[in-house]
Design a protein around this motif. Structure first.
Motif, PDB file in Angstrom:
ATOM      1  N   ARG A 136       8.764  -2.676  13.118  1.00  0.00           N
ATOM      2  CA  ARG A 136       9.271  -3.529  11.858  1.00  0.00           C
ATOM      3  C   ARG A 136       8.240  -2.764  10.773  1.00  0.00           C
ATOM      4  N   LEU A 137       6.459  -2.930  11.417  1.00  0.00           N
ATOM      5  CA  LEU A 137       5.625  -1.749  10.128  1.00  0.00           C
ATOM      6  C   LEU A 137       6.234   0.227  10.202  1.00  0.00           C
ATOM      7  N   MET A 138       6.646   0.696  11.185  1.00  0.00           N
ATOM      8  CA  MET A 138       7.113   1.289  11.679  1.00  0.00           C
ATOM      9  C   MET A 138       8.985   2.151  10.507  1.00  0.00           C
ATOM     10  N   ALA A 139       9.516   0.574  10.543  1.00  0.00           N
ATOM     11  CA  ALA A 139      10.945   1.167  10.048  1.00  0.00           C
ATOM     12  C   ALA A 139      10.269   0.923   8.533  1.00  0.00           C
ATOM     13  N   VAL A 140       9.010   0.094   8.001  1.00  0.00           N
ATOM     14  CA  VAL A 140       8.539   0.726   6.591  1.00  0.00           C
ATOM     15  C   VAL A 140       7.877   2.299   6.115  1.00  0.00           C
ATOM     16  N   VAL A 141       7.650   1.958   6.840  1.00  0.00           N
ATOM     17  CA  VAL A 141       6.872   4.309   6.900  1.00  0.00           C
ATOM     18  C   VAL A 141       8.248   4.718   7.248  1.00  0.00           C
ATOM     19  N   ALA A 142       9.491   5.159   8.069  1.00  0.00           N
ATOM     20  CA  ALA A 142       9.596   5.886   8.093  1.00  0.00           C
ATOM     21  C   ALA A 142      10.501   5.682   6.578  1.00  0.00           C
ATOM     22  N   GLU A 143      10.941   4.112   5.849  1.00  0.00           N
ATOM     23  CA  GLU A 143      11.477   5.108   4.893  1.00  0.00           C
ATOM     24  C   GLU A 143      10.550   6.045   3.942  1.00  0.00           C
ATOM     25  N   LYS A 144       9.536   5.803   4.377  1.00  0.00           N
ATOM     26  CA  LYS A 144       8.058   7.259   3.274  1.00  0.00           C
ATOM     27  C   LYS A 144       8.468   8.767   3.920  1.00  0.00           C
ATOM     28  N   PHE A 145       9.895   9.124   4.742  1.00  0.00           N
ATOM     29  CA  PHE A 145       9.464  10.468   4.751  1.00  0.00           C
ATOM     30  C   PHE A 145      10.329  10.769   4.639  1.00  0.00           C
ATOM     31  N   ILE A 186       5.512   3.818  19.437  1.00  0.00           N
ATOM     32  CA  ILE A 186       6.133   3.047  18.465  1.00  0.00           C
ATOM     33  C   ILE A 186       6.949   4.432  18.079  1.00  0.00           C
ATOM     34  N   PRO A 187       8.688   4.683  18.364  1.00  0.00           N
ATOM     35  CA  PRO A 187       9.046   5.849  17.260  1.00  0.00           C
ATOM     36  C   PRO A 187       9.102   5.749  15.865  1.00  0.00           C
ATOM     37  N   ILE A 188       9.425   6.728  14.916  1.00  0.00           N
ATOM     38  CA  ILE A 188       9.559   6.500  13.578  1.00  0.00           C
ATOM     39  C   ILE A 188      10.551   7.135  13.751  1.00  0.00           C
ATOM     40  N   VAL A 189      11.872   5.985  13.163  1.00  0.00           N
ATOM     41  CA  VAL A 189      13.101   6.559  13.122  1.00  0.00           C
ATOM     42  C   VAL A 189      13.704   6.507  12.065  1.00  0.00           C
ATOM     43  N   LYS A 190      14.603   7.544  11.469  1.00  0.00           N
ATOM     44  CA  LYS A 190      15.305   7.261  10.204  1.00  0.00           C
ATOM     45  C   LYS A 190      16.465   8.268   9.906  1.00  0.00           C
ATOM     46  N   ASP A 191      17.836   7.761  10.397  1.00  0.00           N
ATOM     47  CA  ASP A 191      19.151   8.473  10.099  1.00  0.00           C
ATOM     48  C   ASP A 191      19.098   8.968  11.841  1.00  0.00           C
ATOM     49  N   GLY A 192      18.498   8.376  12.116  1.00  0.00           N
ATOM     50  CA  GLY A 192      18.680   8.068  13.905  1.00  0.00           C
ATOM     51  C   GLY A 192      17.790   9.500  14.799  1.00  0.00           C
ATOM     52  N   VAL A 193      17.220   9.643  13.901  1.00  0.00           N
ATOM     53  CA  VAL A 193      16.255  11.110  14.152  1.00  0.00           C
ATOM     54  C   VAL A 193      14.999  11.177  14.105  1.00  0.00           C
ATOM     55  N   LEU A 228       0.716  -1.405  -0.266  1.00  0.00           N
ATOM     56  CA  LEU A 228      -0.274   0.001   0.123  1.00  0.00           C
ATOM     57  C   LEU A 228       0.648   1.364   0.136  1.00  0.00           C
ATOM     58  N   ILE A 229       1.895   1.357   1.031  1.00  0.00           N
ATOM     59  CA  ILE A 229       2.713   2.728   1.203  1.00  0.00           C
ATOM     60  C   ILE A 229       3.510   2.706  -0.279  1.00  0.00           C
ATOM     61  N   ASP A 230       4.039   1.362  -0.991  1.00  0.00           N
ATOM     62  CA  ASP A 230       4.860   1.382  -1.739  1.00  0.00           C
ATOM     63  C   ASP A 230       4.595   2.553  -2.875  1.00  0.00           C
ATOM     64  N   ALA A 231       3.560   2.417  -2.610  1.00  0.00           N
ATOM     65  CA  ALA A 231       2.672   2.598  -4.136  1.00  0.00           C
ATOM     66  C   ALA A 231       2.871   4.005  -4.605  1.00  0.00           C
ATOM     67  N   GLU A 232       2.619   4.826  -2.809  1.00  0.00           N
ATOM     68  CA  GLU A 232       2.244   6.662  -3.144  1.00  0.00           C
ATOM     69  C   GLU A 232       2.911   6.762  -2.147  1.00  0.00           C
ATOM     70  N   SER A 233       3.322   7.967  -2.912  1.00  0.00           N
ATOM     71  CA  SER A 233       4.415   8.643  -2.956  1.00  0.00           C
ATOM     72  C   SER A 233       4.123   9.507  -1.541  1.00  0.00           C
ATOM     73  N   ASP A 234       2.896  10.449  -1.216  1.00  0.00           N
ATOM     74  CA  ASP A 234       2.706  10.960  -0.720  1.00  0.00           C
ATOM     75  C   ASP A 234       2.331  10.441   1.169  1.00  0.00           C
ATOM     76  N   LEU A 235       2.989  11.214   1.938  1.00  0.00           N
ATOM     77  CA  LEU A 235       3.707  10.828   3.653  1.00  0.00           C
ATOM     78  C   LEU A 235       1.756  11.213   4.284  1.00  0.00           C
ATOM     79  N   ILE A 236       1.460  12.005   4.386  1.00  0.00           N
ATOM     80  CA  ILE A 236       0.062  11.947   4.932  1.00  0.00           C
ATOM     81  C   ILE A 236      -0.897  10.352   4.611  1.00  0.00           C
TER      82      ILE A 236
END
Length: 160
Positions: free
Chosen positions: A151-160, A119-126, A27-35
């Protein structure tokens, strides 16, 4: 992905997470909009598990600001270190709370909330935001929820 969600017959959480993980990823791989993605993730988690409240708070201007969610009216802004969400942000760690009334400094957005996992959403340590899930049942979350939501939030973090 279509507007339908496949859920297994079982209520066993590990099996449900295993079923929804690839669907959320697609679902999120097919969509670029974060919101749009955060809104759909909230909807999938609430539909799959029947949680009382599922949503996101996003870091903006040194506060957590309410993002997409499913459930009743919510707190709009949370300071760093305040409540479960603010502490998860400050510590960059997931927090599981079996009884919110026993958590020092808990912010009661709804008196119906009895237990919570953040669950925090972390990308590049932030930390960029948090996923907040509330239940109207005491002690409703386990290590399985923490592990699978991380595990799900790691996938979500990639979309930020």
């Amino acid at each position: 992905m279509a507007e339908s969600l496949f859920l297994p017959e079982t209520r066993e959480r590990q099996a449900v997470y295993e079923a929804i993980y690839p669907q959320i990823k697609a679902l999120i791989d097919a969509e670029s909009d974060l919101i749009a993605n955060l809104a759909n993730v909230s909807a999938v988690l609430r539909e799959a598990f029947g949680f009382f409240w599922v949503g996101f708070y996003l870091v903006k201007d040194e506060e957590l600001v309410l993002g997409p969610f499913q459930g009743p009216l919510a707190c709009t802004r949370i300071r760093k270190g305040k409540g479960v969400c603010g502490q998860a942000w400050a510590q960059a760690q997931s927090i599981l709370v079996p009884d919110v009334d026993a958590f020092p400094g808990h912010i009661a957005c709804s008196s119906a909330s009895r237990s919570e996992v953040v669950i925090p959403i972390v990308k590049d340590g932030v930390v960029l935001g948090v996923l907040d899930v509330d239940s109207d049942q005491l002690d409703d979350f386990t290590a399985v929820d923490v592990q699978e939501l991380e595990r799900l939030m790691a996938v979500v973090a990639e979309k930020f």
